[in-house]
Design a protein around this motif. Sequence first.
Motif, PDB file in Angstrom:
ATOM      1  N   SER A  55      -1.168   5.852   1.355  1.00 29.00           N
ATOM      2  CA  SER A  55      -2.509   5.289   1.480  1.00 29.00           C
ATOM      3  C   SER A  55      -3.417   6.222   2.275  1.00 29.00           C
ATOM      4  CB  SER A  55      -2.428   3.932   2.188  1.00 29.00           C
ATOM      5  OG  SER A  55      -3.683   3.527   2.676  1.00 29.00           O
ATOM      6  N   HIS A  97      -5.297   5.881  -2.909  1.00 21.48           N
ATOM      7  CA  HIS A  97      -3.877   6.204  -2.763  1.00 21.48           C
ATOM      8  C   HIS A  97      -3.542   7.469  -3.537  1.00 21.48           C
ATOM      9  CE1 HIS A  97      -3.872   1.931  -1.691  1.00 21.48           C
ATOM     10  NE2 HIS A  97      -2.710   2.137  -1.103  1.00 21.48           N
ATOM     11  N   SER A 148       0.814  -1.216   0.000  1.00 19.01           N
ATOM     12  CA  SER A 148       0.000   0.000   0.000  1.00 19.01           C
ATOM     13  C   SER A 148       0.845   1.263   0.000  1.00 19.01           C
ATOM     14  CB  SER A 148      -0.939   0.000   1.211  1.00 19.01           C
ATOM     15  OG  SER A 148      -0.184   0.001   2.410  1.00 19.01           O
TER      16      SER A 148
END
Length: 239
Positions: A93, A151, A32
């Motif tokens: 993230s 994101h 992530s």
Amino acid sequence: MQLLDLTLPSPEENLALDEALLTAAESGECPSEVLRIWEPFEPLVVIGRASKLHEEVNVETCQSRGIQVLRRASGGASVVTGRGCLMYAVVLSYELHPQLAALDVCHQFVMGRLQSSLAREVPEVNFQGTCDLTLDGRKFSGNSLRCKRTHLIYHGTLLYDFDLTLIPELLRTPPRMPDYRARRPHQSFVTNVPITREIIRQRLLEAWPTHGEMVDWPRELTAQLVAEKYTNPEWTSMR
């Protein structure tokens, strides 16, 4: 956050990889959050997603010098990069940092970390404009971002030993300027920060602590983006 310290062979691949990291994180195919560090082998002009090519770039000079001009997927104005300019990108993230949905907070979050880290070497490093790092009012780091649903990618330049004469040669006077620039020409506005490449790299790692190297980076997606976008002249000259 994982570390990807990787410069690919071509400029197209390097720009595509930044976009691929964001897309892969968005799809859940990659970690992530990622810190990427790279440095071009040759001079390169990179224009922003919404930049007007002939308004910002001396295209004929680039062509006569054999210097590539490519368009990136993030916003902001055109930059010149190459050896002596370290590039970084952080994929972040929203789940881990929900406050970054506010752009002003996002700029403060990323630039604040970089400023604090580099100021350990040069205390005069300042954060000015929307997303510039400066030394004595002269810019050595320009940055931009692209946001998606879950994101964002925040990436930029860090001039440390760059041939600054290339900038006024290859770029026109930008159509938009931060107030602190006071309409100065490129040659009196940009500078190199007096920090070695290795120390800048160390400070990036301190600003963005990582846990292990990213081995399985999105190779296929990068190649796809190169083929479909970054080697397509229509993408670069679309505006």
